[in-house]
Design an enzyme around this catalytic site. Structure first.
Site, PDB file in Angstrom:
ATOM      1  N   GLY A 180     -43.053  -2.336  -8.252  1.00 57.85           N
ATOM      2  CA  GLY A 180     -42.674  -3.546  -8.985  1.00 57.85           C
ATOM      3  C   GLY A 180     -43.528  -4.746  -8.668  1.00 57.85           C
ATOM      4  CB  SER A 181     -44.603  -6.361  -5.510  1.00 56.24           C
ATOM      5  OG  SER A 181     -44.902  -5.186  -4.776  1.00 56.24           O
TER       6      SER A 181
ATOM      7  CB  CYS B  51     -39.458  -3.921  -2.522  1.00 57.10           C
ATOM      8  SG  CYS B  51     -39.327  -2.199  -2.993  1.00 57.10           S
ATOM      9  N   GLY B  52     -40.109  -4.362  -5.981  1.00 60.87           N
ATOM     10  CA  GLY B  52     -39.483  -4.287  -7.295  1.00 60.87           C
ATOM     11  C   GLY B  52     -38.560  -3.096  -7.463  1.00 60.87           C
ATOM     12  CG  HIS B  53     -38.460   0.887  -5.155  1.00 59.97           C
ATOM     13  ND1 HIS B  53     -39.189   0.439  -4.072  1.00 59.97           N
ATOM     14  CD2 HIS B  53     -37.480   1.696  -4.635  1.00 59.97           C
ATOM     15  CE1 HIS B  53     -38.684   0.959  -2.959  1.00 59.97           C
ATOM     16  NE2 HIS B  53     -37.656   1.714  -3.268  1.00 59.97           N
TER      17      HIS B  53
END
Length: 356
Positions: free
Chosen positions: A277-278, A108-110
């Site tokens: 993000g991913s 999870c990018g965020h």
């Protein structure tokens, strides 16, 4: 002056839960509007020797607490959270496990942007002006983030994702009610079906006005792809071999000036408020394969809220049978609240519920 109920209200503001009530402390944040509930105290100890092992243990033993903290009445259908863990080895700073309405995601990018921001705000690391490096172990592998600090405050975070790769371009799937859908399959810490709006004939756009149609169509496409696509296989870890969501992509220049928009539908119909993000990491692999981006070039990709990540490629490497890229994703996050949630063992709704 005699005591009044109102005077009692303003003077008695502390509630002490009974000893048999579980108390879980969190710090809530958001990245581009996408929530992150950071669980910092009160969650039972998880057993294991790696983030993936902690994840399995939590799923098998404490899934009721995931639903209690993500679902109503403490959360909502689109709530997202994380638990901080020991790193996989001495080279890492900490581990992280992600929670949502369906279960436990792999990347999870965020959340990486938010938790890197919080690490600075909480002085979990020795903070310095300029660049601060964090090595974070996610279920998909090690993420390196870079938090920039000016006058003691975080001005932005960028991270290098795990090796991200294309599984297939211009695949097709038959979806009931939609006909044949064109999609790309790629991995950026999680697998997504990327659906180009320009290659498919939809009767909706990627604005908030189309929110319900996006959810319904995204879920239908995800289910159809899962049923027929046998290529959703991680080269090294079976726990990562599943389709996480559908990402709708508008590759046209946006009115905001951003290069593109995408909207991600993941888990059980959650819509990511951030650009994902991913998801944009997987997109970097797709754009590199199509020769649409190269080193020293950036792409700004916005979400359904209009918030944008700045995306680029820092390197390439062989990853199993794939030619993978290492994407860089940049954004900002903010703290929204500090909570202590209590769980009354006699509450019939203590484990939570969801209504849409």
């Amino acid at each position: 002056m005699p005591d009044t109920t109102y005077q009692n209200i303003i003077s008695k503001t502390e509630f002490t839960p009974p000893e048999n009530w579980l108390q879980i402390k969190t710090i809530d944040m958001h990245t581009g509007g996408e929530p992150l509930r950071v669980i910092i105290d009160g969650f039972p100890e998880l057993k294991g020797n790696s983030v993936l092992e902690y994840r399995r243990y939590c799923k098998e033993n404490h899934d009721d607490l995931r639903t209690a903290l993500m679902f109503e009445p403490r959360g909502h259908a689109d709530m997202y959270g994380c638990i901080l863990l020991p790193p996989n080895d001495s080279e890492g700073d900490f581990g992280i496990m992600f929670l949502h309405n369906e279960g436990y995601s792999t990347m999870c990018g965020h959340a990486i942007i938010a938790i890197s921001t919080l690490a600075i705000e909480m002085n979990w690391i020795a903070v310095k002006e300029g660049g601060n490096i964090l090595k974070i172990d996610a279920p998909c592998g090690r993420i390196t983030s870079f938090a920039n600090v000016k006058d003691g405050k975080v001005t932005g975070v960028r991270f290098h994702c795990v090796p991200s790769f294309v599984v297939g371009l211009d695949k097709t799937v038959e979806v009931e009610g939609l006909g044949e859908i064109n999609y790309d399959l790629a991995y950026g810490g999680a697998f997504y079906a990327y659906v180009d709006m320009g290659k498919n004939n939809f009767d909706f756009d990627l604005s908030p006005d189309s929110y319900r149609q996006i959810i319904a169509t995204g879920a239908d496409i995800k289910n159809a792809v899962m049923n027929v696509d046998k290529d959703i296989l991680h080269p090294f870890e079976n726990d990562l071999s599943f389709l996480y969501g559908t990402i709708f992509v508008d590759n046209e220049k946006q009115a905001s000036g951003n290069d593109s928009r995408n909207v991600c539908v993941f888990a059980e119909g959650e819509v990511d408020r951030s650009p994902t993000g991913s998801g944009v990491s997987g997109r970097m692999a797709i754009h590199k394969a199509r020769k649409e981006i190269d080193y020293n070039e950036t792409m700004t990709i916005e979400s359904i809220t209009g918030y944008a990540f700045k995306c680029s490629i820092v390197s390439e490497e062989d990853y199993g049978p794939f030619k993978a890229v290492i994407p860089e994703v940049e954004g900002t996050a903010h703290i929204t609240g500090i909570q202590t949630f209590v769980i009354d063992p006699n509450d019939p709704m203590k484990d939570g519920f969801i209504l849409r």
